[in-house]
Design a protein around this motif. Structure first.
Motif, short mmCIF file in Angstrom:
data_model
loop_
_atom_site.label_atom_id
_atom_site.label_comp_id
_atom_site.label_asym_id
_atom_site.label_seq_id
_atom_site.Cartn_x
_atom_site.Cartn_y
_atom_site.Cartn_z
N SER A 230 0.83 -1.21 0.00
CA SER A 230 0.00 0.00 0.00
C SER A 230 0.86 1.26 0.00
N PRO A 231 1.68 1.46 -1.02
CA PRO A 231 2.60 2.60 -0.99
C PRO A 231 1.88 3.94 -1.08
N GLY A 232 2.40 4.92 -0.34
CA GLY A 232 1.89 6.28 -0.45
C GLY A 232 2.57 7.01 -1.59
N ASP A 233 2.17 8.27 -1.81
CA ASP A 233 2.77 9.08 -2.87
C ASP A 233 4.02 9.81 -2.39
N THR A 234 3.94 10.37 -1.21
CA THR A 234 5.08 11.09 -0.64
C THR A 234 4.91 11.11 0.87
N ARG A 326 16.71 1.35 0.37
CA ARG A 326 16.72 0.59 -0.89
C ARG A 326 15.49 -0.30 -1.03
N LEU A 327 15.06 -0.92 0.07
CA LEU A 327 13.86 -1.75 0.02
C LEU A 327 12.65 -0.89 -0.30
N ALA A 328 12.52 0.25 0.34
CA ALA A 328 11.40 1.14 0.08
C ALA A 328 11.40 1.59 -1.39
N ASN A 329 12.56 1.90 -1.91
CA ASN A 329 12.65 2.33 -3.30
C ASN A 329 12.19 1.24 -4.25
N ARG A 330 12.62 0.01 -3.97
CA ARG A 330 12.23 -1.11 -4.84
C ARG A 330 10.73 -1.36 -4.82
N LEU A 331 10.09 -1.10 -3.68
CA LEU A 331 8.65 -1.33 -3.56
C LEU A 331 7.83 -0.08 -3.87
N VAL A 369 17.82 6.78 -5.07
CA VAL A 369 16.42 6.36 -5.06
C VAL A 369 15.59 7.20 -6.03
N SER A 370 14.50 6.60 -6.49
CA SER A 370 13.56 7.32 -7.34
C SER A 370 12.31 7.74 -6.57
#
Length: 454
Positions: A230-234, A326-331, A369-370
């Motif tokens: 459930s990723p947020g936008d920012t 890095r994990l957050a970036n990948r997801l 990160v992106s």
């Protein structure tokens, strides 16, 4: 019954509201090199005498045809692929069919964009299949790598025992590792190197994220699957919890940031998230209790966090935070960092553990990160040890914080000034929150949180 040794289907029924097993015919055909339904070669790949009888007895004992049961389950409203080990089937050992089933499960997860949950309980590779069984480890590792590259989360649950190749692939190779209390976990099992290593020891070494009793497994899996899907936008800027007014002098800023009663990372995380789950350790044998990392739910969406707690950050803290970023970036999950440290640890132990390389790794993790990274400076900001946690273009500051190239006391010493001139040096460093905004280092000063009563 020892921790985690319940039958695979019993465990699946306890953690999932529904389960549909993946078909097995294509797996058998691929492994045995025969048409579906045909008998495999006698004695397995090595022609091991008595192996067929052992397989028959294992099937009769457990009702399973292999040591893993794979399928699609619903856990807390999230569909996921389950890989559940049946320890009663030859000690949950990894054979050629086991590897084929696991490969099929991970392939299905990628095709249908589903997270993977591995419920691991294994004694390692299957002796009766020799090297062909051992070759399943790189096969499984490749599936984990492909699934990671596809941006799908993998959660593993360490049951009793989790040893050998099962620990070195599905266990330790997952994004989030949950351990059932009392489980034996280690590369060498108790028959190889008694006594076996415990999950508690692995947690202390930063190789397991959370320890939990078996009865809490379903609830914890539900929370983790929701967080990781459930990723947020920012990440919004947290409201300030401490001082309302900005300091008059540089030394006032230092005193405010060092105040014992000032709000710390734990208070900020509690105020910011509806609830959150921590990760633990750097996956290299280290844990820094002065760094908190994990994922939290805010307004129905997930934000990752990496927060310093006001102590000198150790190498394990930088590495844990870099792992989190890095994990957050990948997801595709946005990140919030809270900066609060007098600086990086610089004692002999920290230098030996590679503090410089660990800081560099954290700088790199944030730079590459992106997903958006939002930073709030909530206390002391000591040099590169603080800045490594900061997003240089999205940093805000609280009224009771400061950021400096070095502490005023050390700056005075380096400049060969009298210690009493540290106060003057603090002003010259322009380290106050308002100075940081004026210098373009910070975007602004965080507003008072609505939850704070005055």
């Amino acid at each position: 019954m020892p921790c985690g040794r319940e039958a695979a289907r019993d465990l699946i029924g306890r953690v999932a509201s529904s389960f549909a097993e993946l078909p097995d015919e294509s797996v058998l055909s691929e492994v045995d090199g025969v048409l579906p339904g045909a008998a495999p070669a006698a004695g397995g790949p090595l022609g091991w005498t008595g192996y067929d009888d052992q397989l028959s007895r294992a099937a009769e004992l457990t009702g399973e045809q292999e040591s893993v049961v794979c399928g699609v389950a619903e856990i807390g409203g999230v569909r996921a692929v389950l890989v559940a080990f049946e320890f009663g089937f030859l000690g949950g050992s990894l054979g050629t069919r086991t590897g084929a089933r696991i490969e099929q499960a991970f392939t299905h997860a990628r095709e249908h964009r589903l997270p993977v949950v591995s419920l691991v309980a294994t004694g390692g590779s299957r002796m009766q299949e020799g090297t062909p069984a051992l070759m399943q480890l790189p096969r499984i590792a490749r599936q984990i790598t492909l699934t990671r590259a596809a941006g799908l989360p993998h959660v593993s649950v360490l049951r009793d025992p989790t040893t050998g190749g099962g620990w070195a692939t599905l266990g330790a190779g997952a994004d989030v590792v949950l351990g059932l209390r009392g489980a034996q976990v280690g590369f060498a099992g108790s028959r190889v190197r008694p006594p076996g290593y415990s999950v508690t020891q692995q947690f202390a070494a930063g190789l397991v994220d959370q320890l939990l009793p078996s009865g809490e497994l379903r609830g914890r899996l539900e929370r983790w699957l929701r967080l990781l899907t459930s990723p947020g936008d920012t990440a919004e800027v947290p409201g300030a919890l401490g001082q309302v007014t900005t300091p008059a002098t540089g030394w006032d800023a230092v005193v405010n940031a060092r105040a014992l009663g000032r709000p710390r990372a734990k208070q900020y995380l509690q105020a910011y998230f509806d609830w959150h789950e921590p990760i633990n350790g750097d996956r290299a044998g280290g844990v820094d209790p002065g760094v908190l990392c994990g994922f939290g739910l805010r307004g129905g969406r997930t934000v990752a966090y990496a927060a310093q707690c006001g102590t000198a950050t150790r190498p394990a803290g930088f590495r844990t935070a870099a792992r989190l970023v890095r994990l957050a970036n990948r997801l595709g999950i946005p990140v919030l960092t809270l900066v609060d440290t007098p600086g990086a640890a610089n004692d002999a132990a920290a230098e030996k553990a590679g503090v410089g390389a660990a800081i560099a790794d954290m700088f790199t993790a944030v730079a590459e990160v992106s997903v958006p990274v939002t930073t709030l400076l909530i206390g002391e900001g000591g040099s590169g040890g603080a800045l490594a946690f900061a997003a240089p273009d999205r940093m805000w500051v609280t009224p009771d914080s400061y950021l400096a190239v070095i502490s005023p006391e050390l700056a005075a010493a380096i400049l060969k000034r009298e210690p009493a001139r540290a106060r003057q040096t603090a002003d010259e460093l322009r380290l106050r929150p308002q100075d940081l905004v004026e210098l373009g280092v910070a975007r602004g000063i965080a507003q008072l949180s609505p939850s704070v009563e005055r």
